[in-house]
Enzyme design. Structure first.
Site, mmCIF file in Angstrom:
data_model
loop_
_atom_site.group_PDB
_atom_site.id
_atom_site.type_symbol
_atom_site.label_atom_id
_atom_site.label_comp_id
_atom_site.label_asym_id
_atom_site.label_seq_id
_atom_site.Cartn_x
_atom_site.Cartn_y
_atom_site.Cartn_z
ATOM 1 N N TYR A 73 49.336 -9.167 80.552
ATOM 2 C CA TYR A 73 48.581 -10.236 79.896
ATOM 3 C C TYR A 73 47.125 -9.820 79.684
ATOM 4 C CZ TYR A 73 47.078 -14.892 78.546
ATOM 5 O OH TYR A 73 46.585 -15.951 77.839
ATOM 6 N N PHE A 125 39.591 -12.322 48.794
ATOM 7 C CA PHE A 125 41.046 -12.511 48.841
ATOM 8 C C PHE A 125 41.354 -13.993 49.071
ATOM 9 C CE2 PHE A 125 45.176 -12.534 51.061
ATOM 10 C CZ PHE A 125 45.928 -12.069 50.005
ATOM 11 N N ASP A 126 42.558 -14.435 48.685
ATOM 12 C CA ASP A 126 42.839 -15.884 48.708
ATOM 13 C C ASP A 126 42.753 -16.522 50.097
ATOM 14 O OD1 ASP A 126 45.178 -14.586 49.329
ATOM 15 O OD2 ASP A 126 46.492 -15.987 48.314
ATOM 16 N N ASP A 216 35.810 -6.723 54.700
ATOM 17 C CA ASP A 216 37.246 -6.963 54.838
ATOM 18 C C ASP A 216 37.916 -5.613 54.558
ATOM 19 O OD1 ASP A 216 39.906 -7.466 54.310
ATOM 20 O OD2 ASP A 216 39.552 -9.239 53.086
ATOM 21 N N ALA A 218 41.071 -4.299 54.966
ATOM 22 C CA ALA A 218 42.538 -4.165 54.932
ATOM 23 C C ALA A 218 42.974 -2.820 54.338
ATOM 24 C CB ALA A 218 43.141 -5.324 54.137
ATOM 25 N N LYS A 259 48.225 -3.463 56.412
ATOM 26 C CA LYS A 259 48.072 -2.609 55.235
ATOM 27 C C LYS A 259 47.789 -1.178 55.719
ATOM 28 C CE LYS A 259 47.241 -6.842 53.349
ATOM 29 N NZ LYS A 259 47.253 -8.095 54.138
ATOM 30 N N HIS A 451 50.741 -21.494 46.066
ATOM 31 C CA HIS A 451 51.690 -20.531 45.484
ATOM 32 C C HIS A 451 52.854 -20.178 46.409
ATOM 33 C CE1 HIS A 451 48.606 -18.328 47.638
ATOM 34 N NE2 HIS A 451 49.452 -17.321 47.757
HETATM 35 N N1 F0G Z 1 42.142 -9.576 53.046
HETATM 36 C C1 F0G Z 1 42.782 -8.907 52.082
HETATM 37 C C2 F0G Z 1 42.011 -8.047 51.136
HETATM 38 C C3 F0G Z 1 44.165 -9.041 51.949
HETATM 39 O O1 F0G Z 1 44.790 -8.386 50.976
HETATM 40 C C4 F0G Z 1 44.874 -9.861 52.861
HETATM 41 C C5 F0G Z 1 46.310 -10.030 52.767
HETATM 42 C C6 F0G Z 1 44.152 -10.526 53.879
HETATM 43 C C7 F0G Z 1 42.780 -10.354 53.936
HETATM 44 C C8 F0G Z 1 44.835 -11.431 54.865
HETATM 45 O O2 F0G Z 1 45.541 -10.683 55.789
HETATM 46 O O3 F0G Z 1 47.942 -11.264 55.374
HETATM 47 O O4 F0G Z 1 47.235 -10.091 57.447
HETATM 48 O O5 F0G Z 1 46.676 -12.455 57.123
HETATM 49 N N2 F0G Z 1 46.958 -9.672 51.775
HETATM 50 C C9 F0G Z 1 48.403 -9.736 51.616
HETATM 51 C C10 F0G Z 1 48.778 -9.275 50.245
HETATM 52 C C11 F0G Z 1 49.043 -11.004 52.023
HETATM 53 O O6 F0G Z 1 49.965 -9.414 49.890
HETATM 54 O O7 F0G Z 1 47.929 -8.775 49.523
HETATM 55 P P1 F0G Z 1 46.926 -11.161 56.463
#
Ligand code: F0G
Length: 459
Positions: A73, A125-126, A216, A218, A259, A451
């Protein structure tokens, strides 16, 4: 002499079956799931390009870490492996694991974002935008205008427009801006990279106004590969040296490790400031778990520690980008309009251009996605008006700047014949595009992030 062709720097040890169904069966199925590709059982998909997130194949070294995972833990050895990896590669002292990227956003923004704040950046990102708006703050897009012309071949379409950025800072003032956000690569505009020069410019502008820079990350390794291959000054630099330079003046990074971390689940926040790390910790504990696992299992942290290292290897990155480029050039040969130059993790088809007869109000990118599925069982994802969602004030659809179908490539999963199959599928849709006369209208939608669950019917 015969030239040796490019081959991937890996071979297959375990395989996963793919099931083939008829076009008629797919047609009936997609209607049954209200034309929402998220509602499909994956058995019903032949080539799944919905996302490159968490869909990659792990290496034998990563699978070994799964066996070695320390599930204590607190103070798990796997956690220490992870933080050593992050420290070695990225140079940040403090690391807070989270179960994925948006969990990192939740923790980070709970700590630093207040109602009425503005967060300027390159096309957020969304989920990032969702987490900002959920706190009644605003994400302001400062991406270079070129990013919104799919035919412009500018090599760094993820760049931040420095003039726009400075205007936003002057207009709202330092107090309203908790940080400037750089997303590498910039997913929303097509997996487009940000140049090292632009990162440096953004950091010095931020410094001038005493505003922190958050990143960010990713797809930071793909961004570093593009810097090496597209930005003259850095051609001879190693990927690691470029990464060090990218992060030099950045205060905080957060990563969806699904990613470029080459794992199926995981994420983290990494930073230099002890006081901020301590503040974040409260939210980590409430939302994710204790500080030394934050929503990840020990085995997942171990696999990520290795995945981060494999994800910055030049041969791996070269192969990865080569595959994306191969699919892109095939699509171009078939006359499909795509976002150029070809970005990092995905191909983005300009659906508004490909299906001009479908009005934006009928979601042309979704129409293309559904047709690609019916035609060949290829699953992509809409990055357009459905994703752009509604204006929180007016409740009306926001017009997306681009109407794209994204075909994202999972890492180390598909081979070149799969790419040929995908391109041929899209070409077949293109060949019969005049027959596609109508788009969709919305039957049901959620309050935010619609979506994922939206139900559609033929308009
Ligand atoms: N930032 C970026 C640039 C992303 O592409 C994503 C996720 C996230 C943050 C959020 O991360 O999914 O681990 O919670 N992108 C995915 C996509 C979902 O299909 O592009 P997460």
């Amino acid at each position: 002499m015969v030239q040796l062709p490019h081959i991937p720097p890996y071979k297959t040890k375990v395989v996963e079956p793919v099931y083939f169904r008829s076009r008629q069966e797919r047609q009936a199925k997609i209607e049954e799931v209200h034309y929402n590709l998220f509602n499909l059982h994956s058995d019903w998909v032949i080539v799944d390009l919905m996302t490159d997130s968490g869909t990659g194949a792990m290496s034998e070294y990563q699978w070994s870490e799964i066996m070695l995972g320390d599930e204590s833990y607190a103070g798990s050895e796997s956690y220490f492996k992870l933080i050593r990896s992050v420290q070695d590669i990225m140079g940040f002292e403090y690391v807070a694991p989270t179960h994925q990227g948006r969990a990192a956003e939740n923790i980070l923004f709970s700590t630093v974002v207040n109602s009425g704040d503005v967060i300027p950046g390159n096309a957020h990102f969304d989920t990032t935008k969702g987490h900002i708006e959920f706190r009644k703050a605003h994400a302001i897009d400062c991406t270079v205008q070129k990013a919104y012309n799919t035919e412009d071949t500018f090599p760094f379409k993820g760049n931040l427009d420095q003039e726009k950025l400075e205007k936003v800072i002057i207009e709202y003032g330092r107090e309203k801006i908790p940080f400037i956000n750089i997303t590498v690569t910039c997913n929303t505009v097509g997996g487009q990279p940000v140049s090292l020069q632009n990162i440096k410019d953004t950091c010095s502008l931020a410094k001038k106004y005493d505003i922190p820079v958050y990143m960010d990350i990713a797809r930071y390794a793909e961004n570093a590969y593009f810097i090496k291959t597209r930005e003259k000054l850095y051609t001879d630099w190693s990927i690691q040296a470029i990464i060090t330079e990218m992060f030099k003046d950045v205060d905080v990074v957060w990563m969806s490790a699904k990613k470029d971390g080459l794992v199926n689940i995981g994420g983290f926040i990494a930073l230099r400031d002890a006081a901020l790390y301590e503040k974040l910790g409260q939210f980590t504990i409430i939302y994710e778990g204790f500080l030394t696992y934050g929503g990840m299992s020990g085995r997942a942290m171990g696999a990520l520690a290795v995945g981060l290292k494999e994800g910055i290897e030049y041969d791996y990155l070269h192969d990865r980008i080569k595959q994306v480029q191969y699919l892109g050039s095939k699509l171009k040969e078939y006359g499909i309009p795509i976002q150029e130059p070809i970005g990092g993790h995905a191909l983005y088809i300009d659906a508004a251009k490909m299906l001009p007869q479908i009005p934006i109000t009928q979601y042309p990118a979704q129409v293309l996605g559904v047709e690609a599925y019916i035609e060949g069982g290829v699953r992509g994802v809409e990055i357009g008006t459905l994703l752009a969602d509604r204006d929180p004030k007016t409740g009306k659809d926001r017009s997306a700047k681009l109407e794209l179908l994204r075909l994202a490539l999972p890492r180390r999963v598909y081979s070149m014949p799969h790419m040929d199959y995908v391109a041929a599928t899209i070409a077949r849709v293109n060949d019969r595009k005049e027959e596609i006369k109508k788009g969709f209208k919305i039957k049901r939608q959620a309050e935010i992030l619609r979506h994922f669950t939206v139900e559609l019917e033929r308009a």
